[in-house]
Design a protein around this motif. Structure first.
Motif, short mmCIF file in Angstrom:
data_model
loop_
_atom_site.label_atom_id
_atom_site.label_comp_id
_atom_site.label_asym_id
_atom_site.label_seq_id
_atom_site.Cartn_x
_atom_site.Cartn_y
_atom_site.Cartn_z
N ILE A 180 0.87 -1.19 0.00
CA ILE A 180 0.00 0.00 0.00
C ILE A 180 0.89 1.23 0.00
CG2 ILE A 180 -1.79 1.27 1.25
CD1 ILE A 180 -2.62 -1.35 2.56
N SER A 181 0.55 2.20 -0.82
CA SER A 181 1.36 3.42 -0.85
C SER A 181 0.46 4.63 -1.09
CB SER A 181 2.42 3.35 -1.95
OG SER A 181 1.82 3.29 -3.23
N ALA A 182 0.95 5.78 -0.68
CA ALA A 182 0.27 7.06 -0.90
C ALA A 182 1.33 8.11 -1.19
CB ALA A 182 -0.56 7.47 0.32
N TYR A 183 0.99 9.05 -2.05
CA TYR A 183 1.98 10.06 -2.43
C TYR A 183 1.30 11.41 -2.66
CZ TYR A 183 0.21 8.81 -7.09
OH TYR A 183 -0.61 8.55 -8.16
N VAL A 184 2.09 12.47 -2.50
CA VAL A 184 1.62 13.83 -2.76
C VAL A 184 2.80 14.66 -3.25
CG1 VAL A 184 1.98 14.52 -0.35
CG2 VAL A 184 0.41 15.82 -1.79
N GLN A 185 2.55 15.51 -4.23
CA GLN A 185 3.61 16.37 -4.76
C GLN A 185 3.01 17.70 -5.17
OE1 GLN A 185 6.82 14.91 -7.52
NE2 GLN A 185 5.84 16.29 -8.99
N ASN A 186 3.68 18.77 -4.77
CA ASN A 186 3.22 20.11 -5.10
C ASN A 186 4.28 20.83 -5.93
OD1 ASN A 186 1.10 22.28 -4.51
ND2 ASN A 186 3.00 23.33 -3.99
N GLU A 187 3.83 21.48 -6.99
CA GLU A 187 4.74 22.27 -7.83
C GLU A 187 4.31 23.73 -7.79
OE1 GLU A 187 6.01 22.78 -12.52
OE2 GLU A 187 5.50 20.78 -11.77
N ARG A 201 6.34 10.25 -0.57
CA ARG A 201 5.67 8.98 -0.86
C ARG A 201 5.83 8.06 0.35
NH1 ARG A 201 4.40 5.64 -5.58
NH2 ARG A 201 4.43 3.44 -4.94
N TYR A 202 4.74 7.41 0.73
CA TYR A 202 4.76 6.47 1.85
C TYR A 202 4.43 5.07 1.32
CZ TYR A 202 3.21 3.88 5.97
OH TYR A 202 3.05 2.92 6.94
N ASP A 203 5.26 4.08 1.66
CA ASP A 203 5.06 2.70 1.24
C ASP A 203 5.00 1.78 2.45
OD1 ASP A 203 5.52 2.31 -1.93
OD2 ASP A 203 6.81 3.95 -1.21
N PHE A 211 6.07 -10.56 8.27
CA PHE A 211 7.05 -9.49 8.04
C PHE A 211 6.35 -8.21 7.55
CE2 PHE A 211 9.71 -7.09 5.10
CZ PHE A 211 10.85 -6.87 5.87
N THR A 212 6.75 -7.07 8.11
CA THR A 212 6.24 -5.78 7.66
C THR A 212 7.40 -4.82 7.45
OG1 THR A 212 5.94 -4.94 9.92
CG2 THR A 212 4.06 -6.06 8.90
N ASP A 213 7.19 -3.86 6.56
CA ASP A 213 8.22 -2.86 6.29
C ASP A 213 7.51 -1.60 5.81
OD1 ASP A 213 10.65 -1.65 6.02
OD2 ASP A 213 11.18 -2.63 4.13
N GLN A 214 8.05 -0.44 6.15
CA GLN A 214 7.48 0.81 5.69
C GLN A 214 8.58 1.84 5.48
OE1 GLN A 214 4.84 2.57 8.64
NE2 GLN A 214 5.83 1.40 10.28
#
Length: 301
Positions: A180-187, A201-203, A211-214
Motif C-alpha cells: 500500500i502506498s500514498a503520495y503527494v507532490q506540489n509544484e 511517498r509512503y510505502d 514481516f512488515t516494512d514501511q
C-alpha cells in the motif's frame, strides 16, 4: 550460424466512437552464446472509448508465450560464452497475461482524476538437468491519481496505489504479499523564472509470514528557466524497492548453486542528488547534461 527473425502485424480501426488496435508477433533467435536461443509469440488488444464529454476508458490485454534456453554458470573463465556441459539443453517454458483498465475523468476545469485497475498472471516451468520447478504468480493492482490546479502558479498531484501478490511455486512455496502506498507532490512557480517541487511517498508492505516494512521517500527539486533555450535543475530524493517473492523465499538448487531463503529480507533504499541542464541547440535539437554527484544506497540484507 547465429541469426534472429521477427514478425509483427497490427491492425487498427474505428468502431463508432471507439478506437481498436489488434497486434500479434513472433520473435525467434539463436542467441549470441551457447544455450541462449528463444522463441516467443505475443498478441495484444487495445480498446479506447469516450464515455462522456469529460471522461474516457482504455482497456488493454497482452499475452505472451514461448520457450528460452538458459544457463547460469560459465563453462570457465576462458569460455564465458559456453555453459557447463551438464546444462546444455536446459530451458524454460513460460506464458504471461496482463489486463488493464484505465479511466480518465475531467471532474472540473481545475481537477482531474485517473484510475487504473490491473491483473497480471505469470507462469513458468524450468526444465533443468538438476531442477524441475514451476511457478504461477498473480498480481492485482489499483491506482487512483488526482491533479488539482490551484492557480496558474500552483498545482498539486496526489494519489494511492495498492497491490496484492500471490505465488504458488516449487521454488518459493505459497505466499501472499500486500503493498500500500500514498503520495503527494506540489509544484509552485516562483519569481525569477523558478519552479519549486516538493513531494513525499509512503510505502507499506506486509508479507504473510508476518514481516512488515514501511518507508517514507521525500523528493525536492528546483528548476530555473534561465532563458527560453536553457533550463537548469537540481534535485534530491529517496528511492525505495521492496524485495520480491523469489528474493525472499527461494529455496532450491540452480545450476549447482544452492538458493537460500531469507524471509525477513529488508527493502532496498537509495538517496540520489542531481544537477543538470537542458539546452536547446537548434530547431528540434536538445542537449541534456546531468550529473549524480552523490548516491547513497542501503542494500537488502
Amino acid at each position: 550460424m547465429l541469426h534472429y527473425d521477427d514478425m509483427d502485424v497490427d491492425h487498427s480501426r474505428r468502431i463508432g466512437a471507439s478506437q481498436v488496435l489488434v497486434a500479434a508477433g513472433r520473435h525467434k533467435s539463436t542467441g549470441y552464446s551457447q544455450n541462449s536461443d528463444f522463441q516467443r509469440f505475443n498478441g495484444s488488444l487495445k480498446w479506447y472509448t469516450p464515455l462522456t464529454a469529460q471522461s474516457n476508458l482504455t482497456f488493454s490485454a497482452n499475452y505472451e508465450t514461448g520457450t528460452r534456453a538458459t544457463g547460469l554458470m560459465w563453462r570457465s573463465q576462458r569460455y564465458a560464452l559456453q555453459v557447463d556441459p551438464e546444462a546444455i539443453g536446459d530451458y524454460i517454458r513460460s506464458n504471461k497475461l496482463s489486463l488493464t483498465a484505465f479511466h480518465q475523468w475531467a471532474v472540473s476545469k481545475n481537477f482531474g482524476l485517473k484510475s487504473r485497475v490491473s491483473y497480471l498472471r505469470n507462469y513458468w516451468k524450468n526444465f533443468f538437468h538438476d531442477n524441475l520447478n514451476a511457478s504461477t504468480a498473480q498480481k492485482i493492482g489499483m491506482e487512483i491519481q488526482g491533479d488539482y490546479q490551484f492557480s496558474n502558479l500552483n498545482s498539486l498531484t496526489f494519489g494511492t496505489e495498492e497491490a496484492w501478490d500471490h505465488v504458488e511455486s516449487g521454488l518459493v512455496g505459497g505466499h501472499d504479499q500486500y503493498n500500500i502506498s500514498a503520495y503527494v507532490q506540489n509544484e509552485r512557480k516562483l519569481p525569477l523564472s523558478l519552479a519549486f517541487t516538493l513531494g513525499f511517498r509512503y510505502d507499506y508492505q506486509y508479507v504473510d509470514n508476518g514481516f512488515t516494512d514501511q518507508k517514507v521517500s521525500p523528493k525536492i527539486g528546483l528548476v530555473w528557466k534561465a532563458n527560453p533555450g536553457v533550463h537548469m535543475r537540481i534535485s534530491s530524493g529517496r528511492g525505495f524497492r521492496a524485495a520480491s517473492m523469489s528474493e525472499r523465499f527461494s529455496d532450491s538448487m540452480y545450476s549447482g548453486l544452492r538458493l537460500m531463503p531469507n524471509p525477513d529480507l529488508m527493502s532496498e533504499t537509495a538517496w540520489s542528488h542531481e544537477v543538470g541542464a537542458n539546452v536547446l541547440l537548434g530547431s528540434g535539437v536538445y542537449l541534456d547534461i546531468a550529473g549524480s554527484f552523490r548516491t547513497e544506497m542501503a542494500f537488502m540484507r
